[in-house]
Motif scaffolding. Structure first.
Motif, PDB file in Angstrom:
ATOM      1  N   ASN A   1       0.801  -1.227   0.000  1.00  0.00           N
ATOM      2  CA  ASN A   1       0.000   0.000   0.000  1.00  0.00           C
ATOM      3  C   ASN A   1       0.833   1.275   0.000  1.00  0.00           C
ATOM      4  O   ASN A   1       0.370   2.315   0.463  1.00  0.00           O
ATOM      5  CB  ASN A   1      -0.956   0.003   1.193  1.00  0.00           C
ATOM      6  CG  ASN A   1      -0.236  -0.164   2.526  1.00  0.00           C
ATOM      7  OD1 ASN A   1       0.994  -0.168   2.583  1.00  0.00           O
ATOM      8  ND2 ASN A   1      -1.008  -0.304   3.595  1.00  0.00           N
TER       9      ASN A   1
ATOM     10  N   ALA B   1      -2.150  -2.690  -3.214  1.00  0.00           N
ATOM     11  CA  ALA B   1      -3.276  -2.479  -2.291  1.00  0.00           C
ATOM     12  C   ALA B   1      -4.029  -3.778  -2.008  1.00  0.00           C
ATOM     13  O   ALA B   1      -5.156  -3.973  -2.454  1.00  0.00           O
ATOM     14  CB  ALA B   1      -4.219  -1.413  -2.844  1.00  0.00           C
TER      15      ALA B   1
ATOM     16  N   ILE C   1     -10.020   2.750  -2.543  1.00  0.00           N
ATOM     17  CA  ILE C   1      -8.599   2.862  -2.884  1.00  0.00           C
ATOM     18  C   ILE C   1      -8.310   4.299  -3.297  1.00  0.00           C
ATOM     19  O   ILE C   1      -8.871   4.804  -4.274  1.00  0.00           O
ATOM     20  CB  ILE C   1      -8.219   1.919  -4.034  1.00  0.00           C
ATOM     21  CG1 ILE C   1      -8.535   0.465  -3.686  1.00  0.00           C
ATOM     22  CG2 ILE C   1      -6.736   2.061  -4.366  1.00  0.00           C
ATOM     23  CD1 ILE C   1      -8.300  -0.495  -4.832  1.00  0.00           C
TER      24      ILE C   1
ATOM     25  N   ARG D   1      -0.895   3.045  -3.509  1.00  0.00           N
ATOM     26  CA  ARG D   1      -2.338   3.177  -3.311  1.00  0.00           C
ATOM     27  C   ARG D   1      -2.710   2.402  -2.056  1.00  0.00           C
ATOM     28  O   ARG D   1      -2.127   1.360  -1.758  1.00  0.00           O
ATOM     29  CB  ARG D   1      -3.129   2.642  -4.511  1.00  0.00           C
ATOM     30  CG  ARG D   1      -3.016   3.502  -5.764  1.00  0.00           C
ATOM     31  CD  ARG D   1      -3.666   4.861  -5.579  1.00  0.00           C
ATOM     32  NE  ARG D   1      -3.691   5.636  -6.808  1.00  0.00           N
ATOM     33  CZ  ARG D   1      -2.689   6.387  -7.245  1.00  0.00           C
ATOM     34  NH1 ARG D   1      -1.555   6.446  -6.551  1.00  0.00           N
ATOM     35  NH2 ARG D   1      -2.800   7.075  -8.365  1.00  0.00           N
ATOM     36  N   LYS D   2      -3.721   2.912  -1.343  1.00  0.00           N
ATOM     37  CA  LYS D   2      -4.094   2.312  -0.066  1.00  0.00           C
ATOM     38  C   LYS D   2      -5.606   2.320   0.091  1.00  0.00           C
ATOM     39  O   LYS D   2      -6.293   3.214  -0.412  1.00  0.00           O
ATOM     40  CB  LYS D   2      -3.446   3.107   1.081  1.00  0.00           C
ATOM     41  CG  LYS D   2      -3.702   2.553   2.467  1.00  0.00           C
ATOM     42  CD  LYS D   2      -2.966   3.387   3.520  1.00  0.00           C
ATOM     43  CE  LYS D   2      -3.229   2.863   4.921  1.00  0.00           C
ATOM     44  NZ  LYS D   2      -2.491   3.651   5.951  1.00  0.00           N
ATOM     45  N   TRP D   3      -6.117   1.304   0.788  1.00  0.00           N
ATOM     46  CA  TRP D   3      -7.537   1.266   1.125  1.00  0.00           C
ATOM     47  C   TRP D   3      -7.786   2.144   2.348  1.00  0.00           C
ATOM     48  O   TRP D   3      -7.130   1.985   3.379  1.00  0.00           O
ATOM     49  CB  TRP D   3      -7.970  -0.156   1.449  1.00  0.00           C
ATOM     50  CG  TRP D   3      -7.931  -1.100   0.288  1.00  0.00           C
ATOM     51  CD1 TRP D   3      -6.901  -1.917  -0.068  1.00  0.00           C
ATOM     52  CD2 TRP D   3      -8.981  -1.342  -0.649  1.00  0.00           C
ATOM     53  NE1 TRP D   3      -7.236  -2.652  -1.174  1.00  0.00           N
ATOM     54  CE2 TRP D   3      -8.512  -2.324  -1.552  1.00  0.00           C
ATOM     55  CE3 TRP D   3     -10.268  -0.830  -0.817  1.00  0.00           C
ATOM     56  CZ2 TRP D   3      -9.285  -2.801  -2.602  1.00  0.00           C
ATOM     57  CZ3 TRP D   3     -11.040  -1.310  -1.860  1.00  0.00           C
ATOM     58  CH2 TRP D   3     -10.550  -2.283  -2.742  1.00  0.00           C
TER      59      TRP D   3
END
Length: 216
Positions: free
Chosen positions: A36, A98, A72, A39-41
């Protein structure tokens, strides 16, 4: 009720149980996420408007199960005119960006169709991958959702070269042994909004908010 530790081994997390061929889990109840850095949740609620990330399609907590969902972020590709950057806002290869991981207990092994409850705001935030026990089978790649629905809904279809809108009954996991397993989801497109997921032995679309969670 069984408890496990998160990926860092620092906090207890839950395990969810399949009963009579059905399993349902809230997206935000993941055990841990990895890969992540780009991009990350992020967990989104109705009070998340001030989230310091690019999210051009707004807040959709209304209608989400428990008023909470994951997204995301940042979301830099919202339409076909925005630049597609492999390894940044798009990953056609599963298990690279992610990744969410969930612990589950399966009583009845076999073939399970994978369903996801998502909210799509366009054709460039409507794809995800699903994997099992650290593997990413072809039957779990390129889950595709209707980019024009603009509401929370359940789908289980796979994008193919011939049918970009997705083919029913192609997204499934073969769980060969009973017991503990890890179900994972990884990014295909940034901006994906994820409310809940389910496994079913029969190809029947979940209704409403879908099956309730059952802790193991």
């Amino acid at each position: 009720m069984a408890h496990f530790l998160n990926g860092q081994g620092t906090e207890p997390v839950s395990c969810y149980e399949e009963v009579n061929g059905v399993l349902g889990v809230e997206a935000e109840h993941f055990a841990f996420q990895t890969h992540n850095s780009i991009r990350k949740w992020y967990k989104i609620t109705k009070n998340s408007d001030s989230l310091a990330m690019d999210d051009p399609d707004g807040n959709h907590a209304d209608g989400a199960s428990n008023g909470t969902y994951l997204e995301i972020l940042p979301d830099t590709r919202t339409n076909h005119d925005d630049k597609l950057i492999h390894g940044e806002n798009f990953s056609n290869e599963p298990g690279k960006m992610a990744i969410l991981n969930y612990y589950v207990y399966i009583n009845n092994p076999g073939k399970y169709y994978v369903w996801v409850r998502t909210h799509t705001s366009g054709t460039e935030d409507n794809g995800i991958h699903v994997g099992l026990d650290g593997t990413w089978p072809k039957s779990g790649q390129r889950m595709q959702f209707d980019g024009n629905k603009k509401e929370w809904s359940w789908e289980s279809r796979q994008r193919t070269e011939a049918v970009h809108t997705g083919v029913p009954e192609l997204v499934y996991l073969e769980i060969l042994k009973p017991g503990y397993h890890t179900i994972s989801f990884s990014m295909r497109e940034d901006g994906f909004e994820f409310d809940k997921w389910a496994l079913t032995k029969t190809y029947e679309r979940p209704e409403g908010l879908g099956p309730e969670e059952k802790l193991h």
